[in-house]
Structure formats: C-alpha cells, structure tokens
Design a protein around this motif. Structure first.
Motif, PDB file in Angstrom:
ATOM      1  N   MET A  39       0.846  -1.169   0.000  1.00 54.38           N
ATOM      2  CA  MET A  39       0.000   0.000   0.000  1.00 54.38           C
ATOM      3  C   MET A  39       0.896   1.238   0.000  1.00 54.38           C
ATOM      4  N   SER A  40       0.545   2.231  -0.799  1.00 59.29           N
ATOM      5  CA  SER A  40       1.386   3.417  -0.916  1.00 59.29           C
ATOM      6  C   SER A  40       1.245   4.313   0.311  1.00 59.29           C
ATOM      7  N   LYS A  41       2.298   5.138   0.503  1.00 59.30           N
ATOM      8  CA  LYS A  41       2.302   6.027   1.669  1.00 59.30           C
ATOM      9  C   LYS A  41       1.175   7.043   1.601  1.00 59.30           C
ATOM     10  N   SER A  42       0.839   7.525   0.416  1.00 60.53           N
ATOM     11  CA  SER A  42      -0.227   8.521   0.307  1.00 60.53           C
ATOM     12  C   SER A  42      -1.579   7.920   0.670  1.00 60.53           C
ATOM     13  N   LYS A  43      -1.794   6.644   0.292  1.00 62.11           N
ATOM     14  CA  LYS A  43      -3.047   5.978   0.642  1.00 62.11           C
ATOM     15  C   LYS A  43      -3.119   5.747   2.149  1.00 62.11           C
ATOM     16  N   GLN A  44      -2.003   5.348   2.770  1.00 63.09           N
ATOM     17  CA  GLN A  44      -1.967   5.170   4.221  1.00 63.09           C
ATOM     18  C   GLN A  44      -2.218   6.493   4.928  1.00 63.09           C
ATOM     19  N   GLY A  45      -1.657   7.569   4.389  1.00 60.29           N
ATOM     20  CA  GLY A  45      -1.852   8.887   4.989  1.00 60.29           C
ATOM     21  C   GLY A  45      -3.303   9.322   4.923  1.00 60.29           C
ATOM     22  N   ARG A  46      -3.938   9.061   3.769  1.00 63.82           N
ATOM     23  CA  ARG A  46      -5.358   9.412   3.626  1.00 63.82           C
ATOM     24  C   ARG A  46      -6.217   8.583   4.574  1.00 63.82           C
ATOM     25  N   GLU A  47      -5.922   7.295   4.691  1.00 60.84           N
ATOM     26  CA  GLU A  47      -6.686   6.454   5.609  1.00 60.84           C
ATOM     27  C   GLU A  47      -6.499   6.899   7.053  1.00 60.84           C
ATOM     28  N   ALA A  48      -5.288   7.309   7.415  1.00 64.45           N
ATOM     29  CA  ALA A  48      -5.044   7.798   8.773  1.00 64.45           C
ATOM     30  C   ALA A  48      -5.848   9.063   9.036  1.00 64.45           C
ATOM     31  N   VAL A  49      -5.931   9.943   8.039  1.00 61.35           N
ATOM     32  CA  VAL A  49      -6.726  11.161   8.190  1.00 61.35           C
ATOM     33  C   VAL A  49      -8.203  10.819   8.364  1.00 61.35           C
ATOM     34  N   ILE A  50      -8.677   9.874   7.565  1.00 61.85           N
ATOM     35  CA  ILE A  50     -10.088   9.459   7.659  1.00 61.85           C
ATOM     36  C   ILE A  50     -10.367   8.835   9.020  1.00 61.85           C
ATOM     37  N   VAL A  51      -9.475   7.951   9.476  1.00 63.86           N
ATOM     38  CA  VAL A  51      -9.657   7.295  10.780  1.00 63.86           C
ATOM     39  C   VAL A  51      -9.671   8.338  11.896  1.00 63.86           C
ATOM     40  N   ASN A  52      -8.755   9.296  11.835  1.00 63.45           N
ATOM     41  CA  ASN A  52      -8.734  10.351  12.857  1.00 63.45           C
ATOM     42  C   ASN A  52     -10.004  11.192  12.819  1.00 63.45           C
ATOM     43  N   GLU A  53     -10.506  11.454  11.629  1.00 61.19           N
ATOM     44  CA  GLU A  53     -11.742  12.226  11.487  1.00 61.19           C
ATOM     45  C   GLU A  53     -12.924  11.463  12.076  1.00 61.19           C
ATOM     46  N   ILE A  54     -13.007  10.172  11.811  1.00 66.84           N
ATOM     47  CA  ILE A  54     -14.092   9.351  12.360  1.00 66.84           C
ATOM     48  C   ILE A  54     -14.008   9.317  13.887  1.00 66.84           C
ATOM     49  N   LYS A  55     -12.796   9.190  14.415  1.00 69.06           N
ATOM     50  CA  LYS A  55     -12.629   9.210  15.880  1.00 69.06           C
ATOM     51  C   LYS A  55     -13.071  10.551  16.454  1.00 69.06           C
ATOM     52  N   PHE A  56     -12.801  11.642  15.748  1.00 69.13           N
ATOM     53  CA  PHE A  56     -13.245  12.966  16.176  1.00 69.13           C
ATOM     54  C   PHE A  56     -14.767  13.028  16.183  1.00 69.13           C
ATOM     55  N   TRP A  57     -15.400  12.497  15.131  1.00 73.58           N
ATOM     56  CA  TRP A  57     -16.856  12.478  15.063  1.00 73.58           C
ATOM     57  C   TRP A  57     -17.441  11.696  16.236  1.00 73.58           C
ATOM     58  N   LYS A  58     -16.820  10.548  16.538  1.00 70.93           N
ATOM     59  CA  LYS A  58     -17.320   9.718  17.629  1.00 70.93           C
ATOM     60  C   LYS A  58     -17.152  10.425  18.970  1.00 70.93           C
ATOM     61  N   GLN A  59     -16.010  11.025  19.190  1.00 72.68           N
ATOM     62  CA  GLN A  59     -15.721  11.703  20.451  1.00 72.68           C
ATOM     63  C   GLN A  59     -16.673  12.881  20.667  1.00 72.68           C
ATOM     64  N   ASN A  60     -17.036  13.587  19.605  1.00 67.04           N
ATOM     65  CA  ASN A  60     -17.889  14.765  19.716  1.00 67.04           C
ATOM     66  C   ASN A  60     -19.342  14.475  19.370  1.00 67.04           C
ATOM     67  N   ASN A  61     -19.707  13.197  19.322  1.00 68.09           N
ATOM     68  CA  ASN A  61     -21.084  12.757  19.101  1.00 68.09           C
ATOM     69  C   ASN A  61     -21.698  13.352  17.838  1.00 68.09           C
ATOM     70  N   MET A  62     -20.918  13.436  16.777  1.00 68.91           N
ATOM     71  CA  MET A  62     -21.424  13.969  15.517  1.00 68.91           C
ATOM     72  C   MET A  62     -22.166  12.891  14.724  1.00 68.91           C
ATOM     73  N   LEU A  63     -21.834  11.641  14.992  1.00 68.52           N
ATOM     74  CA  LEU A  63     -22.532  10.492  14.422  1.00 68.52           C
ATOM     75  C   LEU A  63     -22.773   9.501  15.555  1.00 68.52           C
ATOM     76  N   PRO A  64     -23.796   8.658  15.436  1.00 66.04           N
ATOM     77  CA  PRO A  64     -23.999   7.625  16.459  1.00 66.04           C
ATOM     78  C   PRO A  64     -22.773   6.717  16.571  1.00 66.04           C
ATOM     79  N   ASP A  65     -22.531   6.217  17.779  1.00 69.51           N
ATOM     80  CA  ASP A  65     -21.370   5.363  18.030  1.00 69.51           C
ATOM     81  C   ASP A  65     -21.320   4.147  17.111  1.00 69.51           C
TER      82      ASP A  65
END
Length: 180
Positions: A1-27
């Motif tokens: 897997m390329s570094k840019s794809k891993q970087g994008r996935e890490a950004v997405i994962v961090n964003e989802i964790k932010f949504w969960k922490q701030n109750n922006m989407l159901p758990d």
C-alpha cells in the motif's frame, strides 16, 4: 500500500474518531466506519473511556446506595418533624434526578439511580399520606397502587423492563393483600 493511501486512511480514521468523540454520528456508525477503514485492526483502542465509565457507574451506585441508606435513617431512626423529613427526602430525590442528568450527558447507564429515585418517591409519598390521613389503610393502598402504576408507565415509555415488571408485580401483591 502506498504512503499517500496510508496517509489518507489515517486522516479518515482520525476524522471518524473525532466524530465519535464529539457525538457527531452515532457510536454504531463510527464503530462500523472505523472497522471498515482499519480492516478491523484499529491500533488505538480507547479503553480509558471504558474504565472511566466503569468508575462513574460504581460512583453512581455508591452515591445512590448512600442516599437511600441515609434517607431510611432520617425517616425511621430520627424524631424529625414530618415537614423536615419531607424536605430532606425531596432534596434527595432532586439530587438523584440531578445525578441522572449528569450521568446521562456522559452517556453512562443509570438504572440504579432510577431505582433509587423510584424507591425514595415511594417512601416520600407514603410518609406524606401517613401524616395527612393518619395511616388510613385505603389511602396507603391507593398510594402504593399509584406508585406501581407510575412505575409501569415509566417502564413502558422508557422501555425499562424492570420497572414494568415491578409495577405489575406490585399491583398484584397489593390486590392479593387487599382481597386476603
């Protein structure tokens, strides 16, 4: 897997964790998305929140048990006037409702607080009816049945099986006691 794809996935994962922490989407949605983007291997599992919730639940149980114990002491082992006993019990019920609001905002289950509040409301209503109606049996039965009906309504509205069953069983026991 390329570094840019891993970087994008890490950004997405961090964003989802932010949504969960701030109750922006159901758990459930956040958990699903996290499992999807990490292939079920989320390297950073947040167990500190689970431990914190467990500690809060234990604190809620202990506080509720203390309030019930102290209110039983106030009612049955002191020579306080009925007005003062009523005021103290009302304060305890209000504090339990405050605890419920606090723990609900933190998304912590509060069944023991519900049970403690229902028990104190039962004691409070019996105490008031006993002082106003000189311990009349028919009034006492009416107060008990009303409390059981309230438990059943609360259980039905909030889908709390233990309240629905307690109310129904309480009414059956009271009716058996009356007819006996």
């Amino acid at each position: 897997m390329s570094k840019s794809k891993q970087g994008r996935e890490a950004v997405i994962v961090n964003e989802i964790k932010f949504w969960k922490q701030n109750n922006m989407l159901p758990d459930q949605y956040c958990d699903y998305l996290l499992a999807l983007y990490t292939n079920g291997n989320d390297p950073i599992q947040d167990t500190t929140a689970d431990k914190r919730n467990s500690n809060h639940s234990i604190t809620a149980i202990l506080l509720s048990a203390f309030i019930i114990s102290f209110s039983l002491f106030v009612i049955y082992f002191t020579e306080l006037s009925v007005v003062l006993q009523t005021a103290i019990l009302t304060g305890f019920v209000v504090s339990l409702f405050g605890m419920r609001i606090y723990y609900t905002k933190k998304k912590i289950s509060t069944p023991f607080i519900h049970i403690a509040a229902a028990f104190l409301i039962l004691i409070l209503s019996l105490n008031i009816s006993e002082s106003l109606f000189d311990g009349s049996r028919s009034v006492t039965y009416a107060v008990l049945i009303l409390n059981c009906i309230l438990w059943m309504i609360l259980g039905w509205k909030r889908k709390l099986l233990y309240f629905t069953l307690s109310g129904a069983l309480g009414i059956l026991i009271i009716l058996f006691s009356i007819l006996r």
